[in-house]
Design a protein around this motif. Structure first.
Motif, mmCIF file in Angstrom:
data_model
loop_
_atom_site.group_PDB
_atom_site.id
_atom_site.type_symbol
_atom_site.label_atom_id
_atom_site.label_comp_id
_atom_site.label_asym_id
_atom_site.label_seq_id
_atom_site.Cartn_x
_atom_site.Cartn_y
_atom_site.Cartn_z
ATOM 1 N N GLU A 197 54.411 47.064 51.936
ATOM 2 C CA GLU A 197 55.420 47.829 52.646
ATOM 3 C C GLU A 197 54.854 49.163 53.114
ATOM 4 O O GLU A 197 53.936 49.716 52.504
ATOM 5 C CB GLU A 197 56.643 48.094 51.743
ATOM 6 N N TYR B 245 58.558 58.321 57.147
ATOM 7 C CA TYR B 245 58.517 57.949 55.731
ATOM 8 C C TYR B 245 59.469 56.795 55.449
ATOM 9 O O TYR B 245 60.540 56.687 56.057
ATOM 10 C CB TYR B 245 58.927 59.119 54.841
ATOM 11 N N ALA B 246 59.105 55.993 54.472
ATOM 12 C CA ALA B 246 60.057 55.030 53.931
ATOM 13 C C ALA B 246 61.153 55.808 53.217
ATOM 14 O O ALA B 246 60.901 56.854 52.620
ATOM 15 C CB ALA B 246 59.355 54.089 52.960
ATOM 16 N N ASP B 247 62.368 55.279 53.259
ATOM 17 C CA ASP B 247 63.496 55.973 52.624
ATOM 18 C C ASP B 247 63.237 56.224 51.140
ATOM 19 O O ASP B 247 63.653 57.240 50.584
ATOM 20 C CB ASP B 247 64.776 55.160 52.793
ATOM 21 N N SER B 248 62.528 55.298 50.506
ATOM 22 C CA SER B 248 62.313 55.379 49.061
ATOM 23 C C SER B 248 61.412 56.539 48.646
ATOM 24 O O SER B 248 61.397 56.903 47.467
ATOM 25 C CB SER B 248 61.736 54.064 48.546
ATOM 26 N N VAL B 249 60.672 57.111 49.587
ATOM 27 C CA VAL B 249 59.742 58.187 49.223
ATOM 28 C C VAL B 249 60.081 59.514 49.894
ATOM 29 O O VAL B 249 59.417 60.531 49.617
ATOM 30 C CB VAL B 249 58.283 57.805 49.545
ATOM 31 N N LYS B 250 61.088 59.543 50.753
ATOM 32 C CA LYS B 250 61.455 60.780 51.443
ATOM 33 C C LYS B 250 61.794 61.871 50.431
ATOM 34 O O LYS B 250 62.502 61.647 49.461
ATOM 35 C CB LYS B 250 62.646 60.533 52.361
ATOM 36 N N ARG C 280 59.795 63.180 48.370
ATOM 37 C CA ARG C 280 58.869 63.163 47.237
ATOM 38 C C ARG C 280 57.406 63.075 47.670
ATOM 39 O O ARG C 280 56.529 63.625 47.009
ATOM 40 C CB ARG C 280 59.174 61.976 46.316
ATOM 41 N N THR D 282 57.835 57.665 39.995
ATOM 42 C CA THR D 282 58.629 56.805 39.119
ATOM 43 C C THR D 282 57.888 55.482 38.916
ATOM 44 O O THR D 282 56.983 55.150 39.689
ATOM 45 C CB THR D 282 60.006 56.523 39.718
ATOM 46 N N GLN E 287 58.745 52.701 39.766
ATOM 47 C CA GLN E 287 58.920 51.889 40.970
ATOM 48 C C GLN E 287 57.865 52.208 42.023
ATOM 49 O O GLN E 287 57.728 51.466 43.007
ATOM 50 C CB GLN E 287 60.323 52.097 41.573
ATOM 51 N N ASP E 288 57.132 53.289 41.851
ATOM 52 C CA ASP E 288 56.049 53.625 42.772
ATOM 53 C C ASP E 288 54.744 52.925 42.399
ATOM 54 O O ASP E 288 53.748 53.038 43.125
ATOM 55 C CB ASP E 288 55.817 55.135 42.802
#
Length: 124
Positions: free
Chosen positions: A46, A59-64, A66, A86, A88-89
Motif C-alpha cells: 500500500e 499521505y495515506a489517511d492512516s499516517v497523516k 504522524r 503503532t 499496525q505500522d
C-alpha cells in the motif's frame, strides 16, 4: 539502470520514531515523483506517502499527522520521518521512484524502480 537503497528500519516500541532514507543512484540520474510504500505480512502493498518533483505531497489517511515525507534532490535522497508508531505500522517499507537514466549507448531510459525494502517492526 537506477538503484534505490533504503535504510533506517528496525525495531521500535509503540509511540517511538524512526527515520527511513532512500538513496537513488544511476548514470545521469533524473528523478520525478518518489514515494514510500509498505507491505505487511499477508497484505497487499500500500501507498504510504508520495512526493512529486515540485514538492506536492500525498499521505495515506492512516499516517497523516504522524509521518512526514521529504526529499533532497541534491543528494538524490528521500526520507520518511515516522512518529507515534503503532504495531499496525509494522511492515516492510519500500522506496519507489520514477526515473530517467542513460544506458551504455547513451540513450535515456525511463523506469519506475523499487528498492529492496527495509523492515520496520513496532512492538513492546
Amino acid at each position: 539502470q537506477v538503484q534505490l537503497v533504503e535504510s533506517g528500519g528496525g525495531l521500535v516500541q509503540p509511540g517511538g520514531s524512526l527515520r527511513l532514507s532512500c538513496i537513488a543512484s544511476g548514470r545521469a540520474l533524473r528523478i520525478d515523483d518518489m514515494g514510500w510504500y509498505r507491505q505487511a505480512p499477508g497484505k497487499q502493498r500500500e501507498m504510504v506517502a508520495t512526493i512529486t518533483s515540485s514538492g506536492t505531497i500525498n499521505y495515506a489517511d492512516s499516517v497523516k499527522g504522524r509521518f512526514a515525507i521529504s526529499r533532497d534532490d541534491a543528494k538524490n535522497t528521500m526520507y520518511l520521518q515516522m512518529n507515534s508508531l503503532t504495531p499496525q505500522d509494522t511492515a516492510v517499507y519500500f522506496c519507489n521512484a520514477a526515473t530517467l537514466t542513460k544506458n551504455p549507448s547513451d540513450e535515456w531510459v525511463a523506469e519506475r524502480a523499487w528498492g529492496q525494502g527495509t523492515q520496520v517492526t513496532v512492538s513492546s
